[in-house]
Write a protein that holds these residues in place. Sequence first.
Motif, PDB file in Angstrom:
ATOM      1  N   VAL A  10       0.842  -1.203   0.000  1.00 42.57           N
ATOM      2  CA  VAL A  10       0.000   0.000   0.000  1.00 42.57           C
ATOM      3  C   VAL A  10       0.880   1.257   0.000  1.00 42.57           C
ATOM      4  O   VAL A  10       1.465   1.605   1.033  1.00 42.57           O
ATOM      5  CB  VAL A  10      -0.918   0.010   1.249  1.00 42.57           C
ATOM      6  CG1 VAL A  10      -1.805   1.245   1.257  1.00 42.57           C
ATOM      7  CG2 VAL A  10      -1.764  -1.253   1.307  1.00 42.57           C
ATOM      8  N   PRO A  11       1.025   1.914  -1.156  1.00 46.97           N
ATOM      9  CA  PRO A  11       1.751   3.184  -1.152  1.00 46.97           C
ATOM     10  C   PRO A  11       0.912   4.234  -0.425  1.00 46.97           C
ATOM     11  O   PRO A  11      -0.209   4.530  -0.829  1.00 46.97           O
ATOM     12  CB  PRO A  11       1.937   3.521  -2.640  1.00 46.97           C
ATOM     13  CG  PRO A  11       0.953   2.688  -3.379  1.00 46.97           C
ATOM     14  CD  PRO A  11       0.524   1.551  -2.499  1.00 46.97           C
ATOM     15  N   ALA A  12       1.458   4.776   0.665  1.00 44.75           N
ATOM     16  CA  ALA A  12       0.701   5.744   1.488  1.00 44.75           C
ATOM     17  C   ALA A  12       1.624   6.886   1.898  1.00 44.75           C
ATOM     18  O   ALA A  12       1.502   7.421   2.998  1.00 44.75           O
ATOM     19  CB  ALA A  12       0.122   5.040   2.709  1.00 44.75           C
ATOM     20  N   ALA A  13       2.551   7.234   1.013  1.00 45.66           N
ATOM     21  CA  ALA A  13       3.545   8.245   1.376  1.00 45.66           C
ATOM     22  C   ALA A  13       3.303   9.577   0.666  1.00 45.66           C
ATOM     23  O   ALA A  13       4.158  10.463   0.690  1.00 45.66           O
ATOM     24  CB  ALA A  13       4.953   7.725   1.054  1.00 45.66           C
ATOM     25  N   GLY A  14       2.128   9.709   0.030  1.00 42.64           N
ATOM     26  CA  GLY A  14       1.837  10.954  -0.687  1.00 42.64           C
ATOM     27  C   GLY A  14       1.332  12.039   0.254  1.00 42.64           C
ATOM     28  O   GLY A  14       0.945  11.762   1.391  1.00 42.64           O
ATOM     29  N   VAL A  15       1.325  13.276  -0.256  1.00 45.15           N
ATOM     30  CA  VAL A  15       0.833  14.384   0.567  1.00 45.15           C
ATOM     31  C   VAL A  15      -0.596  14.787   0.195  1.00 45.15           C
ATOM     32  O   VAL A  15      -1.292  15.407   0.991  1.00 45.15           O
ATOM     33  CB  VAL A  15       1.752  15.633   0.494  1.00 45.15           C
ATOM     34  CG1 VAL A  15       3.022  15.396   1.273  1.00 45.15           C
ATOM     35  CG2 VAL A  15       2.046  16.015  -0.931  1.00 45.15           C
ATOM     36  N   PRO A  24      -2.065  14.731   5.235  1.00 49.92           N
ATOM     37  CA  PRO A  24      -2.151  13.906   4.027  1.00 49.92           C
ATOM     38  C   PRO A  24      -3.521  13.244   3.917  1.00 49.92           C
ATOM     39  O   PRO A  24      -4.114  12.873   4.932  1.00 49.92           O
ATOM     40  CB  PRO A  24      -1.044  12.854   4.246  1.00 49.92           C
ATOM     41  CG  PRO A  24      -0.125  13.453   5.251  1.00 49.92           C
ATOM     42  CD  PRO A  24      -0.944  14.345   6.114  1.00 49.92           C
ATOM     43  N   LYS A  25      -4.015  13.120   2.674  1.00 50.35           N
ATOM     44  CA  LYS A  25      -5.416  12.691   2.481  1.00 50.35           C
ATOM     45  C   LYS A  25      -5.716  11.333   3.092  1.00 50.35           C
ATOM     46  O   LYS A  25      -6.841  11.064   3.504  1.00 50.35           O
ATOM     47  CB  LYS A  25      -5.794  12.707   0.998  1.00 50.35           C
ATOM     48  CG  LYS A  25      -4.978  11.769   0.120  1.00 50.35           C
ATOM     49  CD  LYS A  25      -5.412  11.924  -1.334  1.00 50.35           C
ATOM     50  CE  LYS A  25      -4.529  11.088  -2.261  1.00 50.35           C
ATOM     51  NZ  LYS A  25      -4.878  11.259  -3.663  1.00 50.35           N
ATOM     52  N   GLN A  26      -4.698  10.454   3.177  1.00 49.69           N
ATOM     53  CA  GLN A  26      -4.960   9.119   3.737  1.00 49.69           C
ATOM     54  C   GLN A  26      -5.288   9.161   5.225  1.00 49.69           C
ATOM     55  O   GLN A  26      -5.800   8.210   5.780  1.00 49.69           O
ATOM     56  CB  GLN A  26      -3.794   8.155   3.457  1.00 49.69           C
ATOM     57  CG  GLN A  26      -2.429   8.585   3.936  1.00 49.69           C
ATOM     58  CD  GLN A  26      -1.710   9.460   2.916  1.00 49.69           C
ATOM     59  OE1 GLN A  26      -2.345  10.098   2.085  1.00 49.69           O
ATOM     60  NE2 GLN A  26      -0.396   9.505   2.977  1.00 49.69           N
ATOM     61  N   GLY A  79       8.592   5.348   2.366  1.00 45.72           N
ATOM     62  CA  GLY A  79       8.238   5.620   0.973  1.00 45.72           C
ATOM     63  C   GLY A  79       9.261   6.551   0.337  1.00 45.72           C
ATOM     64  O   GLY A  79      10.228   6.963   0.986  1.00 45.72           O
ATOM     65  N   GLY A  80       9.041   6.884  -0.936  1.00 43.52           N
ATOM     66  CA  GLY A  80       9.992   7.736  -1.657  1.00 43.52           C
ATOM     67  C   GLY A  80       9.330   8.978  -2.212  1.00 43.52           C
ATOM     68  O   GLY A  80       8.189   9.298  -1.875  1.00 43.52           O
ATOM     69  N   ARG A  81      10.057   9.656  -3.123  1.00 43.19           N
ATOM     70  CA  ARG A  81       9.604  10.943  -3.649  1.00 43.19           C
ATOM     71  C   ARG A  81       8.355  10.797  -4.521  1.00 43.19           C
ATOM     72  O   ARG A  81       7.406  11.544  -4.421  1.00 43.19           O
ATOM     73  CB  ARG A  81      10.727  11.575  -4.466  1.00 43.19           C
ATOM     74  CG  ARG A  81      10.824  13.092  -4.320  1.00 43.19           C
ATOM     75  CD  ARG A  81      12.156  13.575  -4.821  1.00 43.19           C
ATOM     76  NE  ARG A  81      12.332  13.278  -6.251  1.00 43.19           N
ATOM     77  CZ  ARG A  81      11.938  14.088  -7.233  1.00 43.19           C
ATOM     78  NH1 ARG A  81      11.361  15.231  -6.950  1.00 43.19           N
ATOM     79  NH2 ARG A  81      12.138  13.754  -8.489  1.00 43.19           N
ATOM     80  N   GLU A  82       8.375   9.806  -5.416  1.00 49.11           N
ATOM     81  CA  GLU A  82       7.230   9.525  -6.292  1.00 49.11           C
ATOM     82  C   GLU A  82       6.564   8.234  -5.835  1.00 49.11           C
ATOM     83  O   GLU A  82       7.189   7.420  -5.145  1.00 49.11           O
ATOM     84  CB  GLU A  82       7.716   9.327  -7.744  1.00 49.11           C
ATOM     85  CG  GLU A  82       8.502  10.477  -8.322  1.00 49.11           C
ATOM     86  CD  GLU A  82       7.614  11.650  -8.699  1.00 49.11           C
ATOM     87  OE1 GLU A  82       6.402  11.434  -8.900  1.00 49.11           O
ATOM     88  OE2 GLU A  82       8.128  12.775  -8.771  1.00 49.11           O
ATOM     89  N   ASP A  85       8.602   5.220  -6.430  1.00 49.06           N
ATOM     90  CA  ASP A  85       9.708   5.025  -5.469  1.00 49.06           C
ATOM     91  C   ASP A  85       9.180   4.341  -4.204  1.00 49.06           C
ATOM     92  O   ASP A  85       9.851   3.491  -3.622  1.00 49.06           O
ATOM     93  CB  ASP A  85      10.351   6.364  -5.085  1.00 49.06           C
ATOM     94  CG  ASP A  85      10.868   7.116  -6.303  1.00 49.06           C
ATOM     95  OD1 ASP A  85      11.472   6.474  -7.175  1.00 49.06           O
ATOM     96  OD2 ASP A  85      10.654   8.341  -6.383  1.00 49.06           O
ATOM     97  N   SER A  86       7.986   4.741  -3.785  1.00 48.86           N
ATOM     98  CA  SER A  86       7.382   4.125  -2.594  1.00 48.86           C
ATOM     99  C   SER A  86       7.110   2.646  -2.852  1.00 48.86           C
ATOM    100  O   SER A  86       7.350   1.793  -1.986  1.00 48.86           O
ATOM    101  CB  SER A  86       6.076   4.831  -2.223  1.00 48.86           C
ATOM    102  OG  SER A  86       6.317   6.190  -1.950  1.00 48.86           O
ATOM    103  N   VAL A  87       6.608   2.342  -4.040  1.00 49.61           N
ATOM    104  CA  VAL A  87       6.315   0.942  -4.384  1.00 49.61           C
ATOM    105  C   VAL A  87       7.614   0.140  -4.423  1.00 49.61           C
ATOM    106  O   VAL A  87       7.700  -0.968  -3.874  1.00 49.61           O
ATOM    107  CB  VAL A  87       5.544   0.855  -5.723  1.00 49.61           C
ATOM    108  CG1 VAL A  87       5.406  -0.591  -6.183  1.00 49.61           C
ATOM    109  CG2 VAL A  87       4.157   1.490  -5.583  1.00 49.61           C
TER     110      VAL A  87
END
Length: 233
Positions: A10-15, A24-26, A79-82, A85-87
């Motif tokens: 589960v990529p959950a590192a976005g803003v 962050p929306k999550q 996670g990472g920048r994009e 990258d997180s995946v």
Amino acid sequence: MSKTPVWALVPAAGVGKRMAADRPKQYLPLGDCTVLKHTLQRLMASQLYAGIVVALSPEDEYWPSLCLSDTEQVYRVAGGRERADSVLSGLDFIALLGSVDDWVMVHDAARPCVTETDLRRLVEEVGNDPVGGILALPVHDTLKDVESNRIQSTVDRSRVWRALTPQMFRLGLLRDALREASRNDRRVTDEASAIELKGLRPLIVEGRPDNIKITRPEDLPLASYYLEQQRCE
Ligand code: C5P
């Protein structure tokens, strides 16, 4: 159904900039908990997975509030920048516990309305596929190719589908594909794009229209409505 282990990632590192929220929306409230908690609960309840790996921002301060930190089956990685990258970071972690032939189902943290039926259908239909596949939805609107606010042409919608998540691929193949895309500076916004760049053709499995991605503020009440409807099914 395939006997090969299936991992959830589960990529959950976005803003979640488009939500313009204070967090962050999550981590925004949805019904009685948060978006991410709903998503993880859906995955956990299905009991399909060898483990669930969540990629979080290194600056994430909200994770402990989910009260899932001690759950055995859930692992967290940085996670990472994009998104890609997180995946990749999650795949590197899974590689330590599993094998290259294991399946990995990547599912956006921001899709809390995914149903167990869709998760199972994906495993059943993709579990014996040589490439892997994704949930997707046929497009019903008429589509226009636009440049500088002028229609250039009408796109043949019978060939166009909207890519959803989960997307399910073998660990080794997906890791190679994402690494290759990154080496070649190809920005990919989903896993299937990286596999396509290798010249492979992922399978399409029709998903449910209520598996929406929370992107804008108006998506939250819609997700809440769908969750309520699903309770009555
Ligand atoms: O921004 P978008 O809605 O496309 O993000 C899809 C998913 O990817 C979200 O769950 C988000 O948290 C995740 N993501 C991530 N790492 C990033 C950017 C996005 O895990 N650097």
